[in-house]
Structures are given as C-alpha cells and as structure tokens.
Design a protein around this motif. Structure first.
Motif, PDB file in Angstrom:
ATOM      1  N   THR A  66      47.345  -4.103  54.701  1.00  0.00           N
ATOM      2  CA  THR A  66      46.233  -4.147  53.755  1.00  0.00           C
ATOM      3  C   THR A  66      44.999  -3.673  54.506  1.00  0.00           C
ATOM      4  O   THR A  66      44.658  -4.217  55.551  1.00  0.00           O
ATOM      5  CB  THR A  66      46.026  -5.570  53.207  1.00  0.00           C
ATOM      6  OG1 THR A  66      47.229  -5.976  52.552  1.00  0.00           O
ATOM      7  CG2 THR A  66      44.876  -5.610  52.221  1.00  0.00           C
ATOM      8  N   GLN A 106      40.978  -2.543  53.866  1.00  0.00           N
ATOM      9  CA  GLN A 106      39.833  -2.549  52.951  1.00  0.00           C
ATOM     10  C   GLN A 106      40.249  -3.007  51.555  1.00  0.00           C
ATOM     11  O   GLN A 106      39.830  -2.449  50.551  1.00  0.00           O
ATOM     12  CB  GLN A 106      39.171  -1.174  52.906  1.00  0.00           C
ATOM     13  CG  GLN A 106      38.558  -0.753  54.221  1.00  0.00           C
ATOM     14  CD  GLN A 106      37.874   0.592  54.165  1.00  0.00           C
ATOM     15  OE1 GLN A 106      38.046   1.358  53.214  1.00  0.00           O
ATOM     16  NE2 GLN A 106      37.098   0.893  55.184  1.00  0.00           N
ATOM     17  N   GLY A 107      41.117  -4.016  51.513  1.00  0.00           N
ATOM     18  CA  GLY A 107      41.549  -4.595  50.254  1.00  0.00           C
ATOM     19  C   GLY A 107      42.598  -3.801  49.501  1.00  0.00           C
ATOM     20  O   GLY A 107      42.956  -4.155  48.378  1.00  0.00           O
ATOM     21  N   ILE A 108      43.111  -2.733  50.078  1.00  0.00           N
ATOM     22  CA  ILE A 108      44.109  -1.885  49.425  1.00  0.00           C
ATOM     23  C   ILE A 108      45.380  -1.889  50.249  1.00  0.00           C
ATOM     24  O   ILE A 108      45.350  -1.705  51.471  1.00  0.00           O
ATOM     25  CB  ILE A 108      43.588  -0.438  49.265  1.00  0.00           C
ATOM     26  CG1 ILE A 108      42.368  -0.443  48.342  1.00  0.00           C
ATOM     27  CG2 ILE A 108      44.672   0.483  48.740  1.00  0.00           C
ATOM     28  CD1 ILE A 108      41.664   0.890  48.239  1.00  0.00           C
ATOM     29  N   GLU A 109      46.506  -2.095  49.586  1.00  0.00           N
ATOM     30  CA  GLU A 109      47.795  -2.072  50.263  1.00  0.00           C
ATOM     31  C   GLU A 109      48.182  -0.617  50.541  1.00  0.00           C
ATOM     32  O   GLU A 109      48.186   0.219  49.642  1.00  0.00           O
ATOM     33  CB  GLU A 109      48.845  -2.738  49.375  1.00  0.00           C
ATOM     34  CG  GLU A 109      50.122  -3.060  50.105  1.00  0.00           C
ATOM     35  CD  GLU A 109      51.039  -3.908  49.262  1.00  0.00           C
ATOM     36  OE1 GLU A 109      51.856  -3.331  48.522  1.00  0.00           O
ATOM     37  OE2 GLU A 109      50.919  -5.142  49.347  1.00  0.00           O
TER      38      GLU A 109
END
Length: 73
Positions: free
Chosen positions: A12, A14-17
């Motif tokens: 993960t 910056q909050g993105i998988e």
C-alpha cells in the motif's frame, strides 16, 4: 534471489494498493490502471504517472524489498 514466475507482490503506497507480478515482463496494477513493461520502474511510471521521481523510487524500493523478503522464506 530465485524468481518465482507469476508471484504477486502487493504494497500500500499513499493509500493505494499496488500489485507487481513478474513473468517475462513486469505487470503492475494500481488504482484501476495496469501496465506491463520490461523494467519495473517503466510499468510504475505508466500506472502512476503523476508521482514525483522520488516517490516512484520509493515505491520501486518498497515493492522490491517486500518481494525479496517474501521470496527469501
């Protein structure tokens, strides 16, 4: 390190998988986008084009570090 074809690595960032898979080419998926390239950093650049060079490098190192840790077990 011995490569395991098709093994997925997910982090993960910056909050993105972000998921990277290595077969003949690197395949990267993130935020509904995907790309394949010979080099991992090229695929990252296509999938996350707005990242700064520093952030791209950080993501690259995280993916490779997690991949190395997973495959050293």
């Amino acid at each position: 390190m011995t490569e395991t074809p098709g093994a997925k690595t997910t982090v993960t960032f910056q909050g993105i998988e972000v998921t990277a898979t290595k077969d003949r080419l690197w395949h990267v998926e993130a935020a509904g986008r995907s790309a394949s390239a010979v080099f991992l950093e090229e695929a990252i650049d296509v999938v996350r084009p707005r990242l700064s060079y520093e952030d791209q490098d950080t993501l690259l190192v995280r993916l490779l570090s997690v991949r190395a840790t997973e495959h050293s077990r």
